[in-house]
Design an enzyme around this catalytic site. Sequence first.
Site, PDB file in Angstrom:
ATOM      1  CG  ASP A  58      -1.898   1.153   1.255  1.00 15.11           C
ATOM      2  OD1 ASP A  58      -2.376   1.543   0.173  1.00 15.11           O
ATOM      3  OD2 ASP A  58      -2.161   1.695   2.336  1.00 15.11           O
ATOM      4  CB  SER A  59       0.191   4.786  -0.623  1.00 15.20           C
ATOM      5  OG  SER A  59      -0.944   4.941   0.214  1.00 15.20           O
ATOM      6  CE1 TYR A  91       2.258   5.530  -3.569  1.00 16.20           C
ATOM      7  CE2 TYR A  91       1.022   3.624  -4.346  1.00 16.20           C
ATOM      8  CZ  TYR A  91       2.209   4.184  -3.915  1.00 16.20           C
ATOM      9  OH  TYR A  91       3.336   3.406  -3.842  1.00 16.20           O
ATOM     10  N   GLY A  92      -3.346   9.238  -3.873  1.00 15.58           N
ATOM     11  CA  GLY A  92      -4.627   9.668  -4.432  1.00 15.58           C
ATOM     12  C   GLY A  92      -4.559  10.804  -5.433  1.00 15.58           C
ATOM     13  CB  CYS A 142      -3.093   0.491  -2.672  1.00 17.60           C
ATOM     14  SG  CYS A 142      -3.110   2.199  -3.258  1.00 17.60           S
ATOM     15  CB  THR A 161      -5.055   4.822  -5.344  1.00 11.47           C
ATOM     16  OG1 THR A 161      -5.726   5.621  -4.360  1.00 11.47           O
ATOM     17  CG2 THR A 161      -4.664   5.704  -6.508  1.00 11.47           C
ATOM     18  CD  GLU A 190       0.312   6.764   5.984  1.00  9.69           C
ATOM     19  OE1 GLU A 190       1.442   6.803   6.495  1.00  9.69           O
ATOM     20  OE2 GLU A 190      -0.150   5.739   5.439  1.00  9.69           O
ATOM     21  CB  THR A 196      -6.682  -0.262   2.788  1.00  7.26           C
ATOM     22  OG1 THR A 196      -5.486   0.273   2.212  1.00  7.26           O
ATOM     23  CG2 THR A 196      -7.311  -1.277   1.843  1.00  7.26           C
ATOM     24  CG  HIS A 197      -4.548   5.081   4.443  1.00  6.08           C
ATOM     25  ND1 HIS A 197      -4.117   4.612   3.223  1.00  6.08           N
ATOM     26  CD2 HIS A 197      -3.429   5.428   5.130  1.00  6.08           C
ATOM     27  CE1 HIS A 197      -2.799   4.695   3.167  1.00  6.08           C
ATOM     28  NE2 HIS A 197      -2.355   5.172   4.322  1.00  6.08           N
TER      29      HIS A 197
END
Length: 266
Positions: free
Chosen positions: A10-11, A42-43, A73, A75, A152, A187-188
Amino acid sequence: MDSRPIGVFDSGVGGLSAVRVLRALLPGEDILYFGDTANVPYGGKSGEELRSLASASSRLLAGKGAKALLVACGTVSSNCLEVVGRASGLPCCGVLRGAALRACNTTRNGRVGVLSTEATARSGAFEREIRALRPELAVFSFGTSRLVPLAEAGRTEYSDSLVREAVEDAAARFSGSGIDTLILGCTHFPLLAPALARAFEGVRLIDSGETGAGEFMGLLRARGLLSAKKRGGRVTAFVSGGIESFERSAGLFLPGGLDDIRAVDA
């Protein structure tokens, strides 16, 4: 049976929401996780940038011996999942199809929302997947850049004014839509689920990390790639940015913590 580790990327820390579910479903599997924190979020990135990052992440995990990849992820899953298979040469799946299927089976009034990053919303991938399954459904989509940085940073409580403002703004974008089901298409976002539930009162939230992990388990079983071990699996994380900040946030997703964490070049 295959004792090699599975790979998840994932990012940032968000994909650990899928790892948490995988640990519960497959406690004997060793997991290699890559969090591309040097490039999060990444968005807002272009398609070319996403393809390059997805290829690099895929090759990194393949090079460390992964037997299959879960793209945790939203995105990447919605914009360039095909790149992952080509770059890694491994079986892979994303977090889109499982969430769409769960939403189709959950909605009672036929009105589904998708809350995601801006790049995922632009792709229209969730809408296409849902309508391929149930073309009669009404789908409403909104992309936001405000939630990933909060997750994050470990800022998740509704009492936090920035969190409250961000989730209320997201809910306002769906005002009048009448949705009864909302896919958390990044997924965040599950880390913010309690706050989102306050803002989207009465709406069923679909965790794309959870549904993606379930689909991935099915892929491993179908390909004969499950480990013979029934317990004792380890989680090793590779991080392209700062280790300390990642480890602090990781504890919110994985109460048991990581077994090992290592820095890698972005």
